[in-house]
Design a protein around this motif. Structure first.
Motif, PDB file in Angstrom:
ATOM      1  N   SER A   1      24.632  10.865 -28.471  1.00  0.00           N
ATOM      2  CA  SER A   1      23.612  11.337 -29.412  1.00  0.00           C
ATOM      3  C   SER A   1      22.426  11.929 -28.664  1.00  0.00           C
ATOM      4  CB  SER A   1      23.130  10.194 -30.305  1.00  0.00           C
ATOM      5  OG  SER A   1      24.146   9.753 -31.168  1.00  0.00           O
ATOM      6  N   ARG A   2      21.774  12.902 -29.291  1.00  0.00           N
ATOM      7  CA  ARG A   2      20.581  13.535 -28.738  1.00  0.00           C
ATOM      8  C   ARG A   2      19.354  12.811 -29.285  1.00  0.00           C
ATOM      9  NH1 ARG A   2      21.120  16.992 -24.649  1.00  0.00           N
ATOM     10  NH2 ARG A   2      19.708  18.563 -25.489  1.00  0.00           N
TER      11      ARG A   2
ATOM     12  N   ALA B   1      18.261   9.047 -18.180  1.00  0.00           N
ATOM     13  CA  ALA B   1      17.876   9.132 -19.586  1.00  0.00           C
ATOM     14  C   ALA B   1      16.489   8.538 -19.812  1.00  0.00           C
ATOM     15  CB  ALA B   1      18.915   8.407 -20.451  1.00  0.00           C
TER      16      ALA B   1
ATOM     17  N   GLN C   1      14.855  11.756 -28.556  1.00  0.00           N
ATOM     18  CA  GLN C   1      13.579  12.081 -27.915  1.00  0.00           C
ATOM     19  C   GLN C   1      12.546  11.062 -28.379  1.00  0.00           C
ATOM     20  OE1 GLN C   1      11.877  15.795 -29.246  1.00  0.00           O
ATOM     21  NE2 GLN C   1      10.878  16.171 -27.280  1.00  0.00           N
TER      22      GLN C   1
ATOM     23  N   GLU D   1      11.405  14.719 -22.929  1.00  0.00           N
ATOM     24  CA  GLU D   1      12.563  15.585 -23.083  1.00  0.00           C
ATOM     25  C   GLU D   1      13.512  15.055 -24.154  1.00  0.00           C
ATOM     26  OE1 GLU D   1      14.286  15.543 -19.221  1.00  0.00           O
ATOM     27  OE2 GLU D   1      12.554  16.511 -18.243  1.00  0.00           O
ATOM     28  N   VAL D   2      14.364  15.941 -24.635  1.00  0.00           N
ATOM     29  CA  VAL D   2      15.498  15.535 -25.458  1.00  0.00           C
ATOM     30  C   VAL D   2      16.633  15.166 -24.511  1.00  0.00           C
ATOM     31  CG1 VAL D   2      17.195  16.268 -27.174  1.00  0.00           C
ATOM     32  CG2 VAL D   2      14.822  17.038 -27.366  1.00  0.00           C
ATOM     33  N   VAL D   3      17.125  13.939 -24.628  1.00  0.00           N
ATOM     34  CA  VAL D   3      18.180  13.471 -23.730  1.00  0.00           C
ATOM     35  C   VAL D   3      19.393  13.073 -24.567  1.00  0.00           C
ATOM     36  CG1 VAL D   3      16.425  12.621 -22.130  1.00  0.00           C
ATOM     37  CG2 VAL D   3      17.540  11.019 -23.713  1.00  0.00           C
ATOM     38  N   GLU D   4      20.516  12.947 -23.902  1.00  0.00           N
ATOM     39  CA  GLU D   4      21.728  12.497 -24.570  1.00  0.00           C
ATOM     40  C   GLU D   4      22.087  11.107 -24.077  1.00  0.00           C
ATOM     41  OE1 GLU D   4      26.424  13.740 -24.949  1.00  0.00           O
ATOM     42  OE2 GLU D   4      24.891  15.321 -24.985  1.00  0.00           O
ATOM     43  N   TRP D   5      22.360  10.204 -25.029  1.00  0.00           N
ATOM     44  CA  TRP D   5      22.783   8.847 -24.667  1.00  0.00           C
ATOM     45  C   TRP D   5      23.810   8.373 -25.692  1.00  0.00           C
ATOM     46  CZ3 TRP D   5      22.567   6.282 -20.382  1.00  0.00           C
ATOM     47  CH2 TRP D   5      22.864   4.921 -20.362  1.00  0.00           C
TER      48      TRP D   5
END
Length: 329
Positions: A131-132, A116, A134, A124-128
């Protein structure tokens, strides 16, 4: 082999990094140990503003201490302050977690965190945590993405090696040199010790102040990874346990990690005085100038590409100068 240094993050760490640059060290790492240190990122920013050449970075960040967005933003900030000089290392948390009573973070969490973190730095758009997200920093708030920064991973066993190979640009090892050190072109090894005078005894005042804090890690590591029985096999181990076990069990980690990499705590001093000092040369890079130089040659031959030396004691400049002289031979 590059010769770098490390410091337990302190209020004078920026001064010490300026000194290390002047002496010729390649890189300076600072620890992420908030239970005993000022903030690592603030301190690195101060050092960045006062230096021009030396590499800098946190070694090592402990993922559970901050959200990946917080570390990604801090990394980008430091890269803006010190372009092309920043590297970041991650670890599962020895003192950074154990001194607060926690165990090390699982390697599965480490892999997800670094994935992440690196994705955020690439823009990038990441998920953690479901939730998404950036990095949304406008111009002037952070360097444009992608922010390219080398990432080293602190690993000793096969799980850590797998994460390092998948997610990292190199290895950051300490306590021991893993068998897989030569699998990486960048293999940093963090070590402690002191260069002794040719006729100096291992129980001298200088040896205790400058070599003792690193020597004490042999006891701390034995206790954390092997338990009390492992400590009892070491010279002075029984005396060390007597002090530690006098503390209530739910606060025993405080007695173990107090003074980490800075000074001998009461348990460490009891072990040192009981004969533990006899292992100083065995568990640290301590020795005469020629002995230290030979130890470094052995590390180089094993695949270590960057030796990271942490000076201890009241005279940091002398310790840095002595070690650099021994390293250069």
């Amino acid at each position: 082999m590059q010769v770098s240094c490390a410091f337990p993050t302190a209020l004078d760490s920026a001064d010490n990094i300026v000194l290390a640059e002047r002496l010729g060290y390649d890189r300076a790492w600072l620890y992420d140990t908030p239970q005993q240190s000022p903030d690592v990122w603030m301190t690195l920013a101060l050092a960045a503003a006062r230096t021009e050449r030396i590499g800098i970075g946190p070694g090592v960040l402990v993922p559970s201490l901050r959200h990946p967005m917080a570390n990604a933003s801090a990394t980008a900030t430091l890269c803006a302050l010190a372009p092309d000089r920043v590297a970041v290392a991650f670890g599962t948390g020895f003192t950074g977690r154990r001194a607060m009573g926690y165990r090390a973070v699982p390697w599965s969490f480490m892999a997800a965190y670094i994935r992440a973190y690196r994705g955020l730095l690439r823009g990038e758009v990441v998920e953690w945590e479901g939730s998404r997200m950036q990095m949304l920093h406008p111009d002037g708030h952070a360097p444009a993405r992608p922010v390219d920064v080398p990432v080293l991973v602190g690993a000793l066993g096969p799980k850590g090696n797998g994460v390092t190979a998948e997610m990292g640009d190199g290895l950051f090892a300490t306590l021991q040199v893993p068998d897989f050190v030569n699998e990486y072109s960048w293999s940093a090894y963090l070590a402690w010790g002191t260069v002794l005078d040719d006729d100096e005894r291992p129980d001298s005042e200088h040896a205790r102040l400058a070599g003792g804090p690193g020597w004490a890690l042999s006891l701390h590591g034995a206790y954390e990874f092997g338990g009390p029985d492992a400590v009892r096999t070491l010279p002075g181990g029984g005396e060390w346990l007597d002090v530690v076990t006098a503390t209530p069990e739910d606060e025993r980690h405080l007695a173990v990690h107090s003074g980490h990499c800075v000074e001998l705590n009461p348990a460490d001093r009891a072990a040192w005085d009981a004969g533990g000092h006899t292992t100083l040369r065995d568990v640290t890079l301590s020795g005469t100038r020629d002995e230290v130089h030979r130890k470094l040659d052995t590390l180089r031959s094993s695949g270590v590409s960057e030796i990271v030396f942490q000076p201890c004691g009241p005279d940091v400049q002398s310790e840095l100068e002595r070690f650099l002289d021994a390293a250069r031979g």
